[in-house]
Scaffold this motif. Structure first.
Motif, PDB file in Angstrom:
ATOM      1  N   GLY A  28       0.795  -1.231   0.000  1.00  0.00           N
ATOM      2  CA  GLY A  28       0.000   0.000   0.000  1.00  0.00           C
ATOM      3  C   GLY A  28       0.821   1.271   0.000  1.00  0.00           C
ATOM      4  O   GLY A  28       0.576   2.191  -0.780  1.00  0.00           O
ATOM      5  N   TYR A  29       1.817   1.302   0.847  1.00  0.00           N
ATOM      6  CA  TYR A  29       2.640   2.496   0.964  1.00  0.00           C
ATOM      7  C   TYR A  29       3.324   2.807  -0.367  1.00  0.00           C
ATOM      8  O   TYR A  29       3.374   3.946  -0.825  1.00  0.00           O
ATOM      9  N   ALA A  30       3.818   1.754  -1.018  1.00  0.00           N
ATOM     10  CA  ALA A  30       4.510   1.937  -2.299  1.00  0.00           C
ATOM     11  C   ALA A  30       3.540   2.433  -3.377  1.00  0.00           C
ATOM     12  O   ALA A  30       3.912   3.231  -4.240  1.00  0.00           O
ATOM     13  N   ILE A  31       2.288   1.962  -3.327  1.00  0.00           N
ATOM     14  CA  ILE A  31       1.278   2.409  -4.301  1.00  0.00           C
ATOM     15  C   ILE A  31       1.095   3.924  -4.186  1.00  0.00           C
ATOM     16  O   ILE A  31       1.149   4.654  -5.175  1.00  0.00           O
ATOM     17  N   ALA A  32       0.912   4.385  -2.953  1.00  0.00           N
ATOM     18  CA  ALA A  32       0.669   5.811  -2.724  1.00  0.00           C
ATOM     19  C   ALA A  32       1.862   6.650  -3.167  1.00  0.00           C
ATOM     20  O   ALA A  32       1.704   7.656  -3.856  1.00  0.00           O
ATOM     21  N   TRP A  62     -10.632  -7.674  -7.799  1.00  0.00           N
ATOM     22  CA  TRP A  62      -9.740  -6.982  -8.747  1.00  0.00           C
ATOM     23  C   TRP A  62      -8.289  -7.059  -8.320  1.00  0.00           C
ATOM     24  O   TRP A  62      -7.395  -6.957  -9.140  1.00  0.00           O
ATOM     25  N   VAL A  63      -8.092  -7.189  -6.999  1.00  0.00           N
ATOM     26  CA  VAL A  63      -6.733  -7.380  -6.505  1.00  0.00           C
ATOM     27  C   VAL A  63      -6.750  -8.534  -5.508  1.00  0.00           C
ATOM     28  O   VAL A  63      -7.791  -8.867  -4.950  1.00  0.00           O
ATOM     29  N   GLN A  64      -5.552  -9.124  -5.359  1.00  0.00           N
ATOM     30  CA  GLN A  64      -5.409 -10.194  -4.396  1.00  0.00           C
ATOM     31  C   GLN A  64      -4.313  -9.769  -3.437  1.00  0.00           C
ATOM     32  O   GLN A  64      -3.282  -9.241  -3.875  1.00  0.00           O
ATOM     33  N   ALA A  65      -4.559  -9.918  -2.143  1.00  0.00           N
ATOM     34  CA  ALA A  65      -3.582  -9.447  -1.166  1.00  0.00           C
ATOM     35  C   ALA A  65      -2.892 -10.618  -0.489  1.00  0.00           C
ATOM     36  O   ALA A  65      -3.537 -11.598  -0.131  1.00  0.00           O
ATOM     37  N   ASP A  66      -1.588 -10.520  -0.374  1.00  0.00           N
ATOM     38  CA  ASP A  66      -0.813 -11.549   0.327  1.00  0.00           C
ATOM     39  C   ASP A  66       0.210 -10.873   1.216  1.00  0.00           C
ATOM     40  O   ASP A  66       0.782  -9.856   0.837  1.00  0.00           O
ATOM     41  N   TRP A  67       0.441 -11.474   2.396  1.00  0.00           N
ATOM     42  CA  TRP A  67       1.457 -10.923   3.293  1.00  0.00           C
ATOM     43  C   TRP A  67       2.829 -11.264   2.758  1.00  0.00           C
ATOM     44  O   TRP A  67       3.070 -12.364   2.274  1.00  0.00           O
ATOM     45  N   GLY A  68       3.713 -10.277   2.831  1.00  0.00           N
ATOM     46  CA  GLY A  68       5.088 -10.497   2.404  1.00  0.00           C
ATOM     47  C   GLY A  68       5.991  -9.603   3.228  1.00  0.00           C
ATOM     48  O   GLY A  68       5.545  -9.002   4.208  1.00  0.00           O
ATOM     49  N   THR A  69       7.241  -9.501   2.823  1.00  0.00           N
ATOM     50  CA  THR A  69       8.190  -8.670   3.557  1.00  0.00           C
ATOM     51  C   THR A  69       8.590  -7.491   2.682  1.00  0.00           C
ATOM     52  O   THR A  69       8.952  -7.665   1.519  1.00  0.00           O
ATOM     53  N   SER A  70       8.484  -6.294   3.232  1.00  0.00           N
ATOM     54  CA  SER A  70       8.802  -5.096   2.467  1.00  0.00           C
ATOM     55  C   SER A  70      10.310  -4.954   2.335  1.00  0.00           C
ATOM     56  O   SER A  70      11.069  -5.681   2.974  1.00  0.00           O
ATOM     57  N   LEU A  72      12.108  -2.936   3.560  1.00  0.00           N
ATOM     58  CA  LEU A  72      12.715  -2.569   4.853  1.00  0.00           C
ATOM     59  C   LEU A  72      12.636  -3.719   5.861  1.00  0.00           C
ATOM     60  O   LEU A  72      12.886  -3.535   7.051  1.00  0.00           O
ATOM     61  N   GLY A  73      12.253  -4.887   5.382  1.00  0.00           N
ATOM     62  CA  GLY A  73      12.202  -6.057   6.241  1.00  0.00           C
ATOM     63  C   GLY A  73      10.981  -6.118   7.147  1.00  0.00           C
ATOM     64  O   GLY A  73      10.967  -6.876   8.116  1.00  0.00           O
ATOM     65  N   ARG A  74       9.960  -5.295   6.823  1.00  0.00           N
ATOM     66  CA  ARG A  74       8.746  -5.328   7.643  1.00  0.00           C
ATOM     67  C   ARG A  74       7.691  -6.170   6.948  1.00  0.00           C
ATOM     68  O   ARG A  74       7.693  -6.299   5.726  1.00  0.00           O
ATOM     69  N   LYS A  75       6.777  -6.690   7.790  1.00  0.00           N
ATOM     70  CA  LYS A  75       5.654  -7.429   7.216  1.00  0.00           C
ATOM     71  C   LYS A  75       4.709  -6.439   6.557  1.00  0.00           C
ATOM     72  O   LYS A  75       4.384  -5.412   7.146  1.00  0.00           O
ATOM     73  N   ALA A  76       4.303  -6.712   5.346  1.00  0.00           N
ATOM     74  CA  ALA A  76       3.397  -5.797   4.648  1.00  0.00           C
ATOM     75  C   ALA A  76       2.483  -6.600   3.745  1.00  0.00           C
ATOM     76  O   ALA A  76       2.830  -7.698   3.304  1.00  0.00           O
ATOM     77  N   LYS A  77       1.298  -6.062   3.504  1.00  0.00           N
ATOM     78  CA  LYS A  77       0.359  -6.710   2.598  1.00  0.00           C
ATOM     79  C   LYS A  77       0.710  -6.278   1.174  1.00  0.00           C
ATOM     80  O   LYS A  77       0.735  -5.087   0.885  1.00  0.00           O
ATOM     81  N   PHE A  78       0.957  -7.224   0.320  1.00  0.00           N
ATOM     82  CA  PHE A  78       1.264  -6.922  -1.084  1.00  0.00           C
ATOM     83  C   PHE A  78       0.021  -7.172  -1.921  1.00  0.00           C
ATOM     84  O   PHE A  78      -0.638  -8.204  -1.780  1.00  0.00           O
TER      85      PHE A  78
END
Lengths: 110, 136
Positions: A28-32, A62-70, A72-78
Protein backbone atom coordinates in the motif's frame (compact mmCIF):
# COMPACT_ATOMS: atom_id res chain seq x y z
CA UNK A 1 -11.31 23.72 -2.61
CA UNK A 2 -9.22 20.84 -1.25
CA UNK A 3 -12.37 18.96 -0.35
CA UNK A 4 -13.75 19.33 -3.85
CA UNK A 5 -10.50 18.08 -5.34
CA UNK A 6 -10.48 14.95 -3.25
CA UNK A 7 -13.98 14.11 -4.30
CA UNK A 8 -12.96 14.61 -7.89
CA UNK A 9 -10.21 12.10 -7.37
CA UNK A 10 -12.46 9.63 -5.60
CA UNK A 11 -13.90 8.10 -8.75
CA UNK A 12 -10.49 7.60 -10.31
CA UNK A 13 -8.48 6.32 -7.37
CA UNK A 14 -9.32 2.68 -8.04
CA UNK A 15 -8.33 3.03 -11.68
CA UNK A 16 -5.03 4.61 -10.70
CA UNK A 17 -4.31 1.85 -8.18
CA UNK A 18 -4.99 -0.84 -10.81
CA UNK A 19 -2.65 0.95 -13.17
CA UNK A 20 0.04 1.05 -10.49
CA UNK A 21 -0.29 -2.68 -9.95
CA UNK A 22 -0.23 -3.61 -13.63
CA UNK A 23 3.57 -4.13 -13.79
CA UNK A 24 3.70 -6.17 -10.56
CA UNK A 25 2.59 -6.46 -6.92
CA UNK A 26 3.24 -3.60 -4.50
CA UNK A 27 2.34 -2.83 -0.91
CA UNK A 28 0.00 0.00 0.00
CA UNK A 29 2.64 2.50 0.96
CA UNK A 30 4.51 1.94 -2.30
CA UNK A 31 1.28 2.41 -4.30
CA UNK A 32 0.67 5.81 -2.72
CA UNK A 33 4.26 7.00 -3.10
CA UNK A 34 4.42 5.84 -6.73
CA UNK A 35 1.20 7.68 -7.61
CA UNK A 36 2.37 10.87 -5.93
CA UNK A 37 5.76 10.70 -7.56
CA UNK A 38 4.46 9.99 -11.02
CA UNK A 39 2.00 12.85 -10.93
CA UNK A 40 4.58 15.31 -9.63
CA UNK A 41 2.61 15.32 -6.37
CA UNK A 42 -0.42 16.81 -8.11
CA UNK A 43 -2.33 13.94 -6.54
CA UNK A 44 -2.08 13.37 -2.81
CA UNK A 45 -3.10 9.87 -1.78
CA UNK A 46 -4.47 9.81 1.77
CA UNK A 47 -4.23 6.58 3.75
CA UNK A 48 -7.88 7.14 4.66
CA UNK A 49 -8.88 6.72 1.00
CA UNK A 50 -6.20 4.29 -0.14
CA UNK A 51 -6.85 1.44 2.26
CA UNK A 52 -10.66 1.46 1.98
CA UNK A 53 -10.22 1.47 -1.80
CA UNK A 54 -7.84 -1.50 -1.65
CA UNK A 55 -10.27 -3.33 0.61
CA UNK A 56 -13.17 -2.70 -1.80
CA UNK A 57 -11.07 -3.83 -4.72
CA UNK A 58 -10.08 -7.01 -2.90
CA UNK A 59 -13.76 -7.75 -2.18
CA UNK A 60 -14.56 -7.29 -5.86
CA UNK A 61 -11.78 -9.62 -6.91
CA UNK A 62 -9.74 -6.98 -8.75
CA UNK A 63 -6.73 -7.38 -6.50
CA UNK A 64 -5.41 -10.19 -4.40
CA UNK A 65 -3.58 -9.45 -1.17
CA UNK A 66 -0.81 -11.55 0.33
CA UNK A 67 1.46 -10.92 3.29
CA UNK A 68 5.09 -10.50 2.40
CA UNK A 69 8.19 -8.67 3.56
CA UNK A 70 8.80 -5.10 2.47
CA UNK A 71 12.18 -3.81 1.28
CA UNK A 72 12.71 -2.57 4.85
CA UNK A 73 12.20 -6.06 6.24
CA UNK A 74 8.75 -5.33 7.64
CA UNK A 75 5.65 -7.43 7.22
CA UNK A 76 3.40 -5.80 4.65
CA UNK A 77 0.36 -6.71 2.60
CA UNK A 78 1.26 -6.92 -1.08
CA UNK A 79 -1.46 -6.34 -3.62
CA UNK A 80 -1.49 -8.09 -6.97
CA UNK A 81 -3.81 -7.30 -9.88
CA UNK A 82 -6.05 -10.22 -10.95
CA UNK A 83 -7.28 -10.95 -14.49
CA UNK A 84 -10.62 -9.40 -13.47
CA UNK A 85 -8.67 -6.36 -12.26
CA UNK A 86 -6.98 -6.04 -15.63
CA UNK A 87 -10.35 -6.13 -17.36
CA UNK A 88 -11.59 -3.49 -14.96
CA UNK A 89 -8.51 -1.35 -15.65
CA UNK A 90 -9.19 -1.40 -19.37
CA UNK A 91 -12.87 -0.56 -18.89
CA UNK A 92 -12.30 2.20 -16.39
CA UNK A 93 -9.52 3.75 -18.44
CA UNK A 94 -12.03 4.06 -21.27
CA UNK A 95 -14.59 5.49 -18.84
CA UNK A 96 -12.10 8.01 -17.55
CA UNK A 97 -11.29 9.33 -21.00
CA UNK A 98 -14.99 9.64 -21.80
CA UNK A 99 -15.60 11.44 -18.50
CA UNK A 100 -12.63 13.78 -18.74
CA UNK A 101 -13.27 14.74 -22.33
CA UNK A 102 -16.89 15.53 -21.43
CA UNK A 103 -15.70 17.84 -18.63
CA UNK A 104 -13.20 19.49 -20.92
CA UNK A 105 -15.94 20.04 -23.48
CA UNK A 106 -18.01 21.89 -20.89
CA UNK A 107 -15.04 23.89 -19.61
CA UNK A 108 -14.06 24.96 -23.12
CA UNK A 109 -17.53 26.29 -23.94
CA UNK A 110 -17.55 30.05 -24.32
CA UNK B 1 4.84 10.65 -22.60
CA UNK B 2 8.41 11.60 -21.91
CA UNK B 3 10.54 8.80 -20.58
CA UNK B 4 13.13 11.08 -18.96
CA UNK B 5 12.90 12.13 -15.35
CA UNK B 6 10.04 9.80 -14.53
CA UNK B 7 11.04 6.72 -16.44
CA UNK B 8 11.34 4.55 -13.34
CA UNK B 9 7.75 5.21 -12.42
CA UNK B 10 6.11 4.44 -15.74
CA UNK B 11 4.49 1.03 -15.87
CA UNK B 12 4.40 -0.86 -19.13
CA UNK B 13 1.36 -2.65 -20.37
CA UNK B 14 2.01 -6.31 -20.85
CA UNK B 15 0.22 -8.59 -23.28
CA UNK B 16 -2.66 -9.18 -20.91
CA UNK B 17 -3.33 -5.44 -20.71
CA UNK B 18 -3.32 -5.18 -24.47
CA UNK B 19 -5.72 -8.10 -24.74
CA UNK B 20 -8.04 -6.51 -22.18
CA UNK B 21 -7.92 -3.16 -23.96
CA UNK B 22 -8.73 -4.62 -27.35
CA UNK B 23 -11.57 -6.75 -26.01
CA UNK B 24 -13.44 -3.47 -25.54
CA UNK B 25 -15.12 -4.72 -22.39
CA UNK B 26 -16.69 -1.58 -20.99
CA UNK B 27 -19.07 -1.76 -18.06
CA UNK B 28 -22.17 0.37 -17.62
CA UNK B 29 -20.93 3.89 -18.25
CA UNK B 30 -20.77 6.02 -15.12
CA UNK B 31 -22.95 9.03 -15.65
CA UNK B 32 -23.32 10.30 -12.12
CA UNK B 33 -21.49 13.54 -11.77
CA UNK B 34 -19.14 13.46 -8.79
CA UNK B 35 -19.82 16.27 -6.34
CA UNK B 36 -16.61 18.26 -6.79
CA UNK B 37 -17.06 18.04 -10.53
CA UNK B 38 -20.70 19.04 -10.34
CA UNK B 39 -19.73 22.29 -8.58
CA UNK B 40 -17.28 23.03 -11.33
CA UNK B 41 -19.85 22.32 -14.06
CA UNK B 42 -22.45 24.54 -12.36
CA UNK B 43 -20.02 27.44 -11.98
CA UNK B 44 -18.96 27.09 -15.59
CA UNK B 45 -22.54 26.94 -16.88
CA UNK B 46 -23.51 30.04 -14.91
CA UNK B 47 -20.49 31.91 -16.20
CA UNK B 48 -22.15 31.76 -19.62
CA UNK B 49 -25.39 33.37 -18.42
CA UNK B 50 -27.70 33.41 -15.37
CA UNK B 51 -30.03 30.43 -15.38
CA UNK B 52 -32.56 28.53 -13.32
CA UNK B 53 -31.77 25.12 -11.92
CA UNK B 54 -33.48 23.09 -14.60
CA UNK B 55 -31.69 25.17 -17.26
CA UNK B 56 -28.32 24.38 -15.68
CA UNK B 57 -29.00 20.64 -15.69
CA UNK B 58 -30.18 20.71 -19.30
CA UNK B 59 -27.20 22.77 -20.42
CA UNK B 60 -24.67 20.48 -18.73
CA UNK B 61 -26.29 17.43 -20.34
CA UNK B 62 -26.34 19.13 -23.72
CA UNK B 63 -22.76 20.35 -23.74
CA UNK B 64 -21.41 17.03 -22.53
CA UNK B 65 -23.52 15.32 -25.23
CA UNK B 66 -25.40 13.34 -22.67
CA UNK B 67 -22.39 11.94 -20.84
CA UNK B 68 -23.53 13.71 -17.68
CA UNK B 69 -26.96 13.22 -16.24
CA UNK B 70 -27.52 15.69 -13.45
CA UNK B 71 -29.55 14.30 -10.58
CA UNK B 72 -32.08 17.01 -9.54
CA UNK B 73 -31.52 16.33 -5.84
CA UNK B 74 -27.75 16.64 -6.08
CA UNK B 75 -28.17 19.78 -8.19
CA UNK B 76 -30.35 21.47 -5.60
CA UNK B 77 -27.98 20.60 -2.77
CA UNK B 78 -25.02 21.85 -4.77
CA UNK B 79 -26.79 25.12 -5.64
CA UNK B 80 -27.58 25.74 -1.96
CA UNK B 81 -24.00 25.01 -0.98
CA UNK B 82 -22.56 27.27 -3.66
CA UNK B 83 -24.96 30.06 -2.72
CA UNK B 84 -23.96 29.77 0.95
CA UNK B 85 -20.29 29.92 -0.07
CA UNK B 86 -21.05 33.25 -1.74
CA UNK B 87 -20.25 32.02 -5.23
CA UNK B 88 -23.80 32.33 -6.52
CA UNK B 89 -26.56 34.90 -6.25
CA UNK B 90 -30.14 33.69 -6.44
CA UNK B 91 -33.14 35.79 -7.36
CA UNK B 92 -36.78 34.92 -8.00
CA UNK B 93 -37.80 35.97 -11.50
CA UNK B 94 -40.47 35.37 -14.09
CA UNK B 95 -39.47 32.80 -16.72
CA UNK B 96 -40.54 33.15 -20.40
CA UNK B 97 -43.41 30.68 -19.82
CA UNK B 98 -44.74 32.91 -17.04
CA UNK B 99 -43.57 30.81 -14.12
CA UNK B 100 -41.59 32.03 -11.19
CA UNK B 101 -38.18 30.45 -10.90
CA UNK B 102 -35.06 31.02 -8.92
CA UNK B 103 -32.45 32.40 -11.27
CA UNK B 104 -28.84 31.82 -10.31
CA UNK B 105 -25.94 33.97 -11.37
CA UNK B 106 -22.22 33.87 -10.70
CA UNK B 107 -20.79 36.37 -8.23
CA UNK B 108 -17.32 37.90 -8.53
CA UNK B 109 -16.08 35.42 -5.89
CA UNK B 110 -17.74 32.64 -7.88
CA UNK B 111 -15.84 33.63 -10.99
CA UNK B 112 -12.57 33.48 -9.05
CA UNK B 113 -13.56 30.08 -7.73
CA UNK B 114 -14.34 28.89 -11.24
CA UNK B 115 -10.87 29.95 -12.42
CA UNK B 116 -9.20 28.21 -9.48
CA UNK B 117 -11.24 25.02 -9.92
CA UNK B 118 -10.68 24.99 -13.66
CA UNK B 119 -6.91 25.26 -13.19
CA UNK B 120 -7.06 22.54 -10.56
CA UNK B 121 -9.10 20.26 -12.80
CA UNK B 122 -6.72 20.77 -15.72
CA UNK B 123 -3.71 19.96 -13.58
CA UNK B 124 -5.28 16.83 -12.15
CA UNK B 125 -6.77 15.60 -15.40
CA UNK B 126 -3.43 16.01 -17.17
CA UNK B 127 -1.62 14.10 -14.41
CA UNK B 128 -4.16 11.28 -14.46
CA UNK B 129 -4.21 11.09 -18.25
CA UNK B 130 -0.40 10.91 -18.36
CA UNK B 131 -0.39 8.14 -15.83
CA UNK B 132 -3.13 6.10 -17.50
CA UNK B 133 -1.54 6.48 -20.92
CA UNK B 134 1.89 5.42 -19.77
CA UNK B 135 2.96 2.39 -21.75
CA UNK B 136 -0.32 2.27 -23.71
Amino acid sequence: MAAASNELLHGTLETLILKTLAPGPRHGYAIARWLEECTGEVLQIEDGSLYPALYRMEQRGWVQADWGTSELGRKAKFYKITPAGRKRLAASTAEWSRFSSAISKVLLTV
Amino acid sequence: MTEGANSGCLPHLDNQDVAALSSGAVDEPTTDVIQGTLDLLILKTLSLEPMHGFGIARRVEQISRGVFKVNPGSLLTALQRLERAGWLDAEWRQTPNARRAKIYSLTRAGRKQLDAETADWNRRAAAIARLLKAGA
